[in-house]
Design a protein around this motif. Structure first.
Motif, PDB file in Angstrom:
ATOM      1  N   THR A 108       0.855  -1.251  -0.044  1.00 63.88           N
ATOM      2  CA  THR A 108      -0.001  -0.082   0.049  1.00 63.88           C
ATOM      3  C   THR A 108       0.782   1.157  -0.142  1.00 63.88           C
ATOM      4  O   THR A 108       1.928   1.085   0.374  1.00 63.88           O
ATOM      5  N   PHE A 109       0.357   2.291  -0.389  1.00 62.87           N
ATOM      6  CA  PHE A 109       1.064   3.487  -0.631  1.00 62.87           C
ATOM      7  C   PHE A 109       0.276   4.692  -0.287  1.00 62.87           C
ATOM      8  O   PHE A 109      -0.963   4.761  -0.292  1.00 62.87           O
ATOM      9  N   THR A 110       0.969   5.961   0.386  1.00 60.85           N
ATOM     10  CA  THR A 110       0.415   7.028   0.672  1.00 60.85           C
ATOM     11  C   THR A 110      -0.211   7.742  -0.763  1.00 60.85           C
ATOM     12  O   THR A 110       0.301   7.197  -1.803  1.00 60.85           O
ATOM     13  N   GLY A 111      -0.919   8.886  -0.536  1.00 57.41           N
ATOM     14  CA  GLY A 111      -1.306   9.548  -1.792  1.00 57.41           C
ATOM     15  C   GLY A 111      -0.204  10.599  -2.265  1.00 57.41           C
ATOM     16  O   GLY A 111      -0.303  11.166  -3.418  1.00 57.41           O
ATOM     17  N   GLU A 112       1.013  10.513  -1.740  1.00 57.16           N
ATOM     18  CA  GLU A 112       1.999  11.578  -2.025  1.00 57.16           C
ATOM     19  C   GLU A 112       2.523  11.130  -3.280  1.00 57.16           C
ATOM     20  O   GLU A 112       2.837  10.127  -3.577  1.00 57.16           O
ATOM     21  N   PRO A 113       2.457  12.144  -4.062  1.00 58.64           N
ATOM     22  CA  PRO A 113       2.939  11.753  -5.802  1.00 58.64           C
ATOM     23  C   PRO A 113       4.350  11.370  -5.818  1.00 58.64           C
ATOM     24  O   PRO A 113       5.172  11.830  -5.030  1.00 58.64           O
ATOM     25  N   VAL A 114       4.545  10.799  -6.589  1.00 60.46           N
ATOM     26  CA  VAL A 114       6.001  10.477  -7.159  1.00 60.46           C
ATOM     27  C   VAL A 114       6.112  11.085  -8.519  1.00 60.46           C
ATOM     28  O   VAL A 114       5.063  10.847  -9.486  1.00 60.46           O
ATOM     29  N   ASP A 115       7.130  11.867  -9.064  1.00 62.04           N
ATOM     30  CA  ASP A 115       7.388  12.550 -10.126  1.00 62.04           C
ATOM     31  C   ASP A 115       8.213  11.903 -11.090  1.00 62.04           C
ATOM     32  O   ASP A 115       9.267  11.136 -10.746  1.00 62.04           O
ATOM     33  N   GLU A 116       8.234  12.438 -12.410  1.00 63.27           N
ATOM     34  CA  GLU A 116       9.233  11.753 -13.229  1.00 63.27           C
ATOM     35  C   GLU A 116      10.624  12.271 -13.001  1.00 63.27           C
ATOM     36  O   GLU A 116      11.698  11.401 -13.385  1.00 63.27           O
ATOM     37  N   GLU A 117      10.794  13.302 -12.443  1.00 58.55           N
ATOM     38  CA  GLU A 117      12.389  13.920 -12.002  1.00 58.55           C
ATOM     39  C   GLU A 117      12.590  12.631 -10.867  1.00 58.55           C
ATOM     40  O   GLU A 117      14.014  12.701 -11.152  1.00 58.55           O
ATOM     41  N   GLN A 118      12.099  12.229 -10.067  1.00 64.47           N
ATOM     42  CA  GLN A 118      12.511  11.259  -9.110  1.00 64.47           C
ATOM     43  C   GLN A 118      12.984  10.150  -9.614  1.00 64.47           C
ATOM     44  O   GLN A 118      13.856   9.495  -9.275  1.00 64.47           O
ATOM     45  N   ILE A 119      12.081   9.580 -10.569  1.00 64.64           N
ATOM     46  CA  ILE A 119      12.633   8.400 -11.504  1.00 64.64           C
ATOM     47  C   ILE A 119      13.732   8.640 -12.220  1.00 64.64           C
ATOM     48  O   ILE A 119      14.603   7.856 -12.454  1.00 64.64           O
ATOM     49  N   ALA A 120      13.876   9.915 -12.984  1.00 66.78           N
ATOM     50  CA  ALA A 120      15.060  10.178 -13.548  1.00 66.78           C
ATOM     51  C   ALA A 120      16.233  10.198 -12.770  1.00 66.78           C
ATOM     52  O   ALA A 120      17.294   9.590 -13.279  1.00 66.78           O
ATOM     53  N   ALA A 121      16.334  10.540 -11.532  1.00 61.26           N
ATOM     54  CA  ALA A 121      17.248  10.742 -10.660  1.00 61.26           C
ATOM     55  C   ALA A 121      17.721   9.257 -10.153  1.00 61.26           C
ATOM     56  O   ALA A 121      18.917   8.876 -10.010  1.00 61.26           O
ATOM     57  N   VAL A 122      16.557   8.227  -9.843  1.00 59.28           N
ATOM     58  CA  VAL A 122      16.867   6.819  -9.731  1.00 59.28           C
ATOM     59  C   VAL A 122      17.700   6.382 -11.191  1.00 59.28           C
ATOM     60  O   VAL A 122      18.627   5.781 -10.857  1.00 59.28           O
ATOM     61  N   TYR A 123      17.033   6.664 -12.028  1.00 67.18           N
ATOM     62  CA  TYR A 123      17.668   5.922 -13.312  1.00 67.18           C
ATOM     63  C   TYR A 123      19.332   6.630 -13.638  1.00 67.18           C
ATOM     64  O   TYR A 123      20.068   5.749 -13.770  1.00 67.18           O
ATOM     65  N   ASP A 124      19.525   7.596 -12.881  1.00 68.02           N
ATOM     66  CA  ASP A 124      20.790   8.190 -13.479  1.00 68.02           C
ATOM     67  C   ASP A 124      21.677   7.436 -12.214  1.00 68.02           C
ATOM     68  O   ASP A 124      22.851   7.617 -12.623  1.00 68.02           O
ATOM     69  N   LEU A 125      21.380   7.127 -11.246  1.00 63.47           N
ATOM     70  CA  LEU A 125      22.096   6.262 -10.272  1.00 63.47           C
ATOM     71  C   LEU A 125      22.246   4.844 -10.871  1.00 63.47           C
ATOM     72  O   LEU A 125      23.264   4.266 -11.047  1.00 63.47           O
ATOM     73  N   ILE A 126      21.238   4.255 -11.196  1.00 61.28           N
ATOM     74  CA  ILE A 126      21.274   2.785 -11.603  1.00 61.28           C
ATOM     75  C   ILE A 126      21.703   2.553 -13.027  1.00 61.28           C
ATOM     76  O   ILE A 126      21.766   1.313 -13.330  1.00 61.28           O
ATOM     77  N   LYS A 127      21.821   3.491 -13.743  1.00 60.98           N
ATOM     78  CA  LYS A 127      22.174   3.221 -15.052  1.00 60.98           C
ATOM     79  C   LYS A 127      23.716   2.762 -15.046  1.00 60.98           C
ATOM     80  O   LYS A 127      24.164   2.254 -16.312  1.00 60.98           O
ATOM     81  N   LEU A 128      24.431   2.839 -14.098  1.00 61.18           N
ATOM     82  CA  LEU A 128      25.788   2.608 -13.891  1.00 61.18           C
ATOM     83  C   LEU A 128      25.928   0.992 -13.467  1.00 61.18           C
ATOM     84  O   LEU A 128      26.953   0.537 -13.378  1.00 61.18           O
ATOM     85  N   ALA A 129      24.712   0.173 -13.385  1.00 64.96           N
ATOM     86  CA  ALA A 129      24.668  -1.309 -13.040  1.00 64.96           C
ATOM     87  C   ALA A 129      25.480  -1.780 -14.185  1.00 64.96           C
ATOM     88  O   ALA A 129      25.478  -1.505 -15.463  1.00 64.96           O
ATOM     89  N   PRO A 130      26.290  -2.844 -13.749  1.00 66.96           N
ATOM     90  CA  PRO A 130      27.066  -3.849 -14.938  1.00 66.96           C
ATOM     91  C   PRO A 130      26.110  -4.467 -15.996  1.00 66.96           C
ATOM     92  O   PRO A 130      25.058  -5.101 -15.332  1.00 66.96           O
ATOM     93  N   THR A 131      26.359  -4.548 -16.971  1.00 69.85           N
ATOM     94  CA  THR A 131      25.860  -5.108 -18.013  1.00 69.85           C
ATOM     95  C   THR A 131      26.712  -5.821 -19.157  1.00 69.85           C
ATOM     96  O   THR A 131      27.601  -5.101 -19.110  1.00 69.85           O
ATOM     97  N   ALA A 132      26.351  -6.831 -19.374  1.00 63.65           N
ATOM     98  CA  ALA A 132      27.529  -7.423 -20.469  1.00 63.65           C
ATOM     99  C   ALA A 132      27.849  -6.546 -21.754  1.00 63.65           C
ATOM    100  O   ALA A 132      26.635  -6.195 -22.310  1.00 63.65           O
ATOM    101  N   PHE A 133      28.923  -6.285 -22.048  1.00 63.47           N
ATOM    102  CA  PHE A 133      29.343  -5.319 -23.184  1.00 63.47           C
ATOM    103  C   PHE A 133      28.472  -3.676 -23.126  1.00 63.47           C
ATOM    104  O   PHE A 133      28.387  -3.426 -23.839  1.00 63.47           O
ATOM    105  N   ASN A 134      28.283  -3.567 -21.844  1.00 60.16           N
ATOM    106  CA  ASN A 134      27.384  -2.320 -21.508  1.00 60.16           C
ATOM    107  C   ASN A 134      26.211  -2.304 -22.569  1.00 60.16           C
ATOM    108  O   ASN A 134      25.756  -1.009 -22.990  1.00 60.16           O
TER     109      ASN A 134
END
Length: 197
Positions: free
Chosen positions: A22-48
């Protein structure tokens, strides 16, 4: 302990983190997800290869289409979550390899010319990135509710009609609401899961 991460960060990312239902009604915006992606894009993948794609489901119309594809028990939480992301694999990730792996542009043709091996490699590496995505959501102070209980073919038809992407996981994202967490189930101890040879 032999961990570089301080105990507060360990708790945030692992010990106190659970799948949220369950979640509260507090919104999550695209900027928060973009910040998450900017962090996790550095995860290792084969041949990048970086095959993970994230589709944010925000509009009422898109959410209705997604909810219809969810398993019955997952429908209410998906209908009410502040943000829902479909994590998918880009089945043509290899087309981007010349720019993602500029030192070895030949890799695209040498390793990923056949669809079967390409899809298997992309799915494995996108799944690895999905695990990092969940940690990134937690690092942002948000809770994640990852689910595989959905009609994957139906989601693919609704959201990826061109056949380029294939859904792997649906993740509800937000601040945990009342009774968001179920009791944690036991895990294997290190002595049961780790072998030294």
């Amino acid at each position: 302990m032999a961990l570089a991460l301080d105990p507060t960060a360990q708790d945030l990312l692992f010990r106190e983190a659970h799948t949220a239902h369950t979640f509260t009604g507090e919104p999550v915006d695209e900027e928060q997800i973009a910040a998450v992606y900017d962090l996790i894009k550095l995860a290792p993948t084969a041949f990048n290869q970086s095959p993970l794609r994230i589709t944010l489901v925000q509009s009422a119309e898109a959410r209705k289409r997604l909810v219809a594809q969810m398993a019955e028990g997952n429908r209410p939480r998906t209908a009410t979550a502040p943000m829902t992301a479909i994590l998918s694999v880009d089945l043509r990730f290899h087309e981007r390899l010349p720019e993602l792996l500029p030192s070895a542009p030949h890799i695209k043709d040498a390793h990923f010319s056949e669809q079967g091996p390409r899809e298997a490699a992309g799915t494995f590496n996108a799944t690895l990135q999905a695990g990092y995505f969940l940690l990134g959501v937690r690092a942002a102070g948000l809770a994640a509710g990852p689910m595989t209980g959905f009609d994957a073919d139906g989601v693919d038809k609704e959201f990826f009609g061109d056949g380029r992407q294939k859904a792997l996981l649906v993740v509800n994202i937000g601040r945990p609401g009342p009774d968001a967490y179920r009791p944690r189930n036991p895990r294997l101890a290190a002595a049961e899961a780790v072998t030294t040879v």
